[in-house]
Design a protein around this motif. Structure first.
Motif, PDB file in Angstrom:
ATOM      1  N   GLN A 240       0.826  -1.200   0.000  1.00 16.75           N
ATOM      2  CA  GLN A 240       0.000   0.000   0.000  1.00 16.75           C
ATOM      3  C   GLN A 240       0.866   1.258   0.000  1.00 16.75           C
ATOM      4  OE1 GLN A 240      -2.585  -0.407   3.385  1.00 16.75           O
ATOM      5  NE2 GLN A 240      -3.833  -2.018   2.459  1.00 16.75           N
ATOM      6  N   GLN A 241       1.971   1.235   0.755  1.00 15.51           N
ATOM      7  CA  GLN A 241       2.869   2.385   0.749  1.00 15.51           C
ATOM      8  C   GLN A 241       3.489   2.597  -0.627  1.00 15.51           C
ATOM      9  OE1 GLN A 241       5.673   1.581   3.879  1.00 15.51           O
ATOM     10  NE2 GLN A 241       4.269   2.193   5.519  1.00 15.51           N
ATOM     11  N   GLN A 242       3.867   1.490  -1.277  1.00 16.01           N
ATOM     12  CA  GLN A 242       4.438   1.610  -2.621  1.00 16.01           C
ATOM     13  C   GLN A 242       3.415   2.179  -3.600  1.00 16.01           C
ATOM     14  OE1 GLN A 242       5.803  -2.364  -3.436  1.00 16.01           O
ATOM     15  NE2 GLN A 242       7.781  -2.065  -2.403  1.00 16.01           N
ATOM     16  N   GLN A 243       2.155   1.728  -3.477  1.00 13.21           N
ATOM     17  CA  GLN A 243       1.108   2.265  -4.344  1.00 13.21           C
ATOM     18  C   GLN A 243       0.908   3.757  -4.099  1.00 13.21           C
ATOM     19  OE1 GLN A 243      -2.340  -0.182  -3.627  1.00 13.21           O
ATOM     20  NE2 GLN A 243      -1.707  -1.754  -5.069  1.00 13.21           N
ATOM     21  N   ALA A 244       0.922   4.157  -2.805  1.00 14.30           N
ATOM     22  CA  ALA A 244       0.755   5.575  -2.487  1.00 14.30           C
ATOM     23  C   ALA A 244       1.926   6.390  -3.034  1.00 14.30           C
ATOM     24  CB  ALA A 244       0.628   5.758  -0.977  1.00 14.30           C
ATOM     25  N   GLN A 245       3.144   5.858  -2.905  1.00 13.18           N
ATOM     26  CA  GLN A 245       4.309   6.561  -3.440  1.00 13.18           C
ATOM     27  C   GLN A 245       4.249   6.674  -4.958  1.00 13.18           C
ATOM     28  OE1 GLN A 245       7.675   4.410  -1.941  1.00 13.18           O
ATOM     29  NE2 GLN A 245       7.485   5.205   0.152  1.00 13.18           N
ATOM     30  N   GLU A 246       3.785   5.606  -5.614  1.00 13.40           N
ATOM     31  CA  GLU A 246       3.664   5.643  -7.074  1.00 13.40           C
ATOM     32  C   GLU A 246       2.611   6.656  -7.505  1.00 13.40           C
ATOM     33  OE1 GLU A 246       4.320   4.772 -11.069  1.00 13.40           O
ATOM     34  OE2 GLU A 246       5.507   4.348  -9.267  1.00 13.40           O
ATOM     35  N   LEU A 248       1.722   9.317  -5.806  1.00  8.57           N
ATOM     36  CA  LEU A 248       2.306  10.642  -5.562  1.00  8.57           C
ATOM     37  C   LEU A 248       3.308  11.004  -6.654  1.00  8.57           C
ATOM     38  CD1 LEU A 248       2.661  13.105  -3.740  1.00  8.57           C
ATOM     39  CD2 LEU A 248       4.362  11.809  -2.445  1.00  8.57           C
ATOM     40  N   ARG A 249       4.115  10.005  -7.068  1.00  8.21           N
ATOM     41  CA  ARG A 249       5.084  10.276  -8.128  1.00  8.21           C
ATOM     42  C   ARG A 249       4.383  10.663  -9.433  1.00  8.21           C
ATOM     43  NH1 ARG A 249       7.149   8.345 -12.447  1.00  8.21           N
ATOM     44  NH2 ARG A 249       5.714   6.573 -12.416  1.00  8.21           N
ATOM     45  N   GLN A 250       3.287   9.968  -9.756  1.00  3.30           N
ATOM     46  CA  GLN A 250       2.539  10.291 -10.964  1.00  3.30           C
ATOM     47  C   GLN A 250       1.937  11.689 -10.881  1.00  3.30           C
ATOM     48  OE1 GLN A 250      -0.266   7.117 -11.520  1.00  3.30           O
ATOM     49  NE2 GLN A 250       1.291   5.620 -12.098  1.00  3.30           N
ATOM     50  N   GLN A 252       3.119  14.193  -9.107  1.00  5.02           N
ATOM     51  CA  GLN A 252       4.211  15.149  -9.247  1.00  5.02           C
ATOM     52  C   GLN A 252       4.662  15.269 -10.695  1.00  5.02           C
ATOM     53  OE1 GLN A 252       7.129  13.624  -6.517  1.00  5.02           O
ATOM     54  NE2 GLN A 252       6.198  14.589  -4.723  1.00  5.02           N
TER      55      GLN A 252
END
Length: 323
Positions: A240-246, A248-250, A252
């Motif tokens: 879930q953290q990786q999905q949230a980071q991805e 957020l990256r998208q 940005q």
């Protein structure tokens, strides 16, 4: 004049947002097409945006059509006495999988309606397929007493063999009775046979020790299951953290592209304003030169008119003198 928006390219770069809805159960390799939403070119039809779906690997589950597969590693004791596992489903629920019977290595246990959703069929799901893998111990550190106690427990549960006396309910060993040597602790044959009462007490003690060993092994298994569940929970949290980071990256990246487009448009506007100012200066210079040319022409005309008048005046004077 050159267009200040496209700079003569007949194209301008703009950002657009196309909403994309991913339905539950979308199959592997499914394609969604946005017709005519790709790049455009002069005198040509715009292209299409094509999106193809690929399943990412999950640390616990494996997709098989509309079914989900999961592997359970069970101990030999769990394979004989049953087991219980708690899974975190893909939608965040805690699913308890129980089995209270003997299982075999490679056996498939089916949990209905806990698989993958059917595509475009609301409320319908496949099954959860639990693949059983028995982890046999590489070495069993059991003494002769514990082995004998385990045999007696199996006998008392109904597995009667040729070594059991059905009338007395006492297991008769075909080997000579054993006694323990106080010097080295090794078991050695005795010259006499234990009385039935002593034999019952010995079997009772062996059974008690076997049950204590079984309780210890069960406690170790519960600790192992708890550790496995904690690892699954941690893996789900990391996912879930990786999905949230991805995500957020998208976001940005989308914001960076939007800022780049706005900066490009601002530069284009600034260039256009510079060109318009240059054109205004050139027009003012042209008007100034035109006015100067007109003034010069008027001055020439005035000078010519004065010269003509002076010539007329002189001619009149000459005529008057002649008269």
């Amino acid at each position: 004049q050159v267009c200040t928006n496209c700079h003569g390219q007949r194209l301008v770069s703009v950002g657009t947002v196309h909403p994309l809805r991913i339905e539950a159960g979308t199959p592997q390799g499914h394609v969604i097409t946005f017709k005519g939403k790709a790049h455009e070119a002069p005198n040509a039809e715009p292209g299409d945006i094509t999106i193809k779906f690929e399943d990412l690997e999950h640390p616990v589950y494996k997709r098989n059509g509309t079914n989900l597969e999961v592997k359970f590693d069970v101990t030999l004791m769990e394979a004989l006495m049953g087991f219980e596992r708690t899974l975190i489903t893909l939608d965040g629920r805690h699913l308890v999988v129980q089995h209270h019977d003997v299982v075999k290595h490679g056996q498939i246990i089916t949990v209905p309606n806990e698989g993958f959703p059917y595509y475009m069929v609301p409320g319908k799901k496949g099954d959860l397929l639990v693949n059983i893998s028995i982890k046999f111990p590489e070495k069993v550190a059991l003494t002769k007493e514990r082995r004998s106690a385990l045999r007696n427990i199996a006998h008392r549960r109904g597995d009667t063999t040729a070594g059991e006396d059905p009338d007395q309910g006492v297991t008769l060993d075909t080997e000579p009775p054993l006694s323990v040597n106080a010097n080295d602790g090794e078991a050695e044959p005795e010259g006499h046979v234990l009385r039935p009462v002593d034999r019952e007490q010995e079997l009772h003690d062996q059974q008690r020790r076997a049950e204590e060993e079984a309780a210890r092994l069960a406690e170790e298994e519960r600790a192992r299951v708890a550790a496995q569940q904690e690892a699954l929970r941690l893996a789900e949290t990391i996912r879930q953290q990786q999905q949230a980071q991805e995500a957020l990256r998208q976001q940005q990246e989308a914001l960076r592209q939007q800022q780049a487009q706005e900066a490009e448009m601002a530069r284009a506007d600034a260039l256009g304003e510079h060109q318009r100012a240059q054109q205004r200066r050139e027009e003012e210079e042209r008007l100034r030169l035109h006015r100067e040319h007109q003034l010069e022409h008027i001055r020439h005309q005035e000078a010519a008119e004065r010269a003509r008048q002076e010539a007329v005046r002189q001619q009149q004077q000459q005529q008057e003198q002649a008269v």
